[in-house]
Scaffold this active site. Structure first.
Site, mmCIF file in Angstrom:
data_model
loop_
_atom_site.group_PDB
_atom_site.id
_atom_site.type_symbol
_atom_site.label_atom_id
_atom_site.label_comp_id
_atom_site.label_asym_id
_atom_site.label_seq_id
_atom_site.Cartn_x
_atom_site.Cartn_y
_atom_site.Cartn_z
ATOM 1 C CB SER A 210 51.742 42.306 38.588
ATOM 2 O OG SER A 210 50.822 41.348 39.048
ATOM 3 C CG HIS A 290 51.878 33.452 34.396
ATOM 4 N ND1 HIS A 290 50.536 33.180 34.197
ATOM 5 C CD2 HIS A 290 51.921 34.564 35.183
ATOM 6 C CE1 HIS A 290 49.812 34.109 34.804
ATOM 7 N NE2 HIS A 290 50.612 34.954 35.410
ATOM 8 C CG HIS A 314 47.444 43.899 36.633
ATOM 9 N ND1 HIS A 314 47.002 42.645 36.308
ATOM 10 C CD2 HIS A 314 46.825 44.732 35.751
ATOM 11 C CE1 HIS A 314 46.159 42.730 35.282
ATOM 12 N NE2 HIS A 314 46.039 43.991 34.939
#
Length: 346
Positions: A210, A290, A314
């Site tokens: 990513s 996250h 990603h």
């Protein structure tokens, strides 16, 4: 609006998408499109590991892999990145991509022997390879015009796709998800081959790369990214590096991409191996690290709107057991998938 899944890989669903058919994403995103006759790709990571100043053996090893990466049957694309791992070792990783498995097979065995078949003083070397069917793979890009990673070897990019900007979009973009839960099976095992250590992982191991590219940003946007977003991203990457095993992340590397001359570019990416796509999804949807990354990114994008020059992408693969290869020589025991074996056998 296109589906992220190309027409030739679409099938009658037995597992439904997370959004209705009339869902409209709030902003555009795009995916890589391979030629229909490409049914498998190869992504191969060749790493060299050392402590302190760059030893001569590392320089020689990197020159050796560079020669091989432009020789007969070489990859269609390659790049190199650098990171310092949880044990304080510097690692330089050359990543190579093929869309022709036969070409890779012809190239790989002598390259493997040159890389992990000879012990070099003061360094470790490792190889991590996936060769997934394209039905087990997906990509996503925030903008057109500059593919990265495996997308460079694709035939081109899609138009705007529907399956993004919601939790579950990553899974919905993988063609196999139409009919398969892609649940993991088994545990990683260690195989010793003299000084070489191989890890035999398990079915439906998950890889994500990513990336972020801020090379096009101007002063104010670059400052906003580097001051407000990157530190939060780094915090999350460090959590996965140091404590990810407890939530199903075997290893995480937060890498800076290197230019052709070895200089550090304004590109980075996180690359991590997960026990399952589901474990990656749980971290993305609900873990505080996250959630903070997502919040910082959304604030950044809402502040700048369409004028944002930051590029995001990603690639995610859920690999079958026979699509994986992991081999390590003279590396510390938490390197790559060795950390997964250490955890299982502890």
């Amino acid at each position: 609006m296109e589906s992220a899944i190309p027409p030739h890989l679409q099938t009658t669903r037995s597992r439904h998408k997370r959004v209705p058919d009339d869902y409209q994403p709030p902003y555009p995103s795009f995916v890589a499109r391979y030629k229909p006759n490409v049914d498998r790709v190869v992504m191969a990571y060749f790493g060299v590991q050392y402590r302190g100043a760059v030893p001569l053996a590392a320089t020689e090893a990197l020159a050796e892999i560079d020669r091989r990466l432009v020789a007969a049957d070489a990859p269609s694309h390659r790049d190199r990145a650098h990171y310092v791992d949880q044990a304080g070792y510097a690692n330089e990783v050359s990543v190579a991509y093929w869309d022709d498995v036969a070409r890779f097979d012809a190239w790989f065995e002598p390259a493997r022997e040159a890389w992990t078949g000879t012990r070099r003083e003061g360094i470790g070397t490792f190889i991590e390879v996936l060769r997934p069917a394209v039905a087990r793979h997906e990509t996503l890009f925030s903008s057109l015009g500059r593919p990265e990673g495996v997308a460079v070897i694709a035939d081109g990019m899609s138009g705007e796709v529907q399956e993004h900007a919601y939790w579950g979009g990553m899974r919905d973009r993988i063609p196999l998800s139409q009919t398969d839960a892609m649940a993991p099976g088994g545990n990683p095992e260690l195989v010793r081959d003299g000084a070489r250590l191989r890890v035999v992982a398990h079915d439906n191991l998950c890889l994500i790369r990513s990336g972020q590219d801020w090379s096009d940003t101007e002063a104010s946007e670059r400052k906003l990214y580097l001051d407000d977003v990157e530190p939060v991203l780094r915090e999350g990457m460090d959590f996965l590096r140091d404590d990810g095993l407890a939530i199903g992340c075997y290893v995480n590397r937060y890498m800076r991409v290197l230019g052709a001359d070895g200089s550090i570019s304004e590109k980075s990416y996180g690359q991590s191996w997960w026990r399952s796509l589901a474990a990656l999804e749980r971290w993305a949807e609900s873990h505080p690290t996250h959630v903070r990354i997502f919040g910082a990114a959304m604030k950044y994008l809402s502040t700048l709107g369409p004028s944002a020059k930051l590029r995001l992408y990603h690639e995610v693969t859920v690999a079958a057991a026979d699509e994986q290869f992991f081999e390590y020589l003279n590396c510390h025991p938490k390197t790559g998938m060795l950390a997964a074996v250490e955890t299982v056998t502890a």
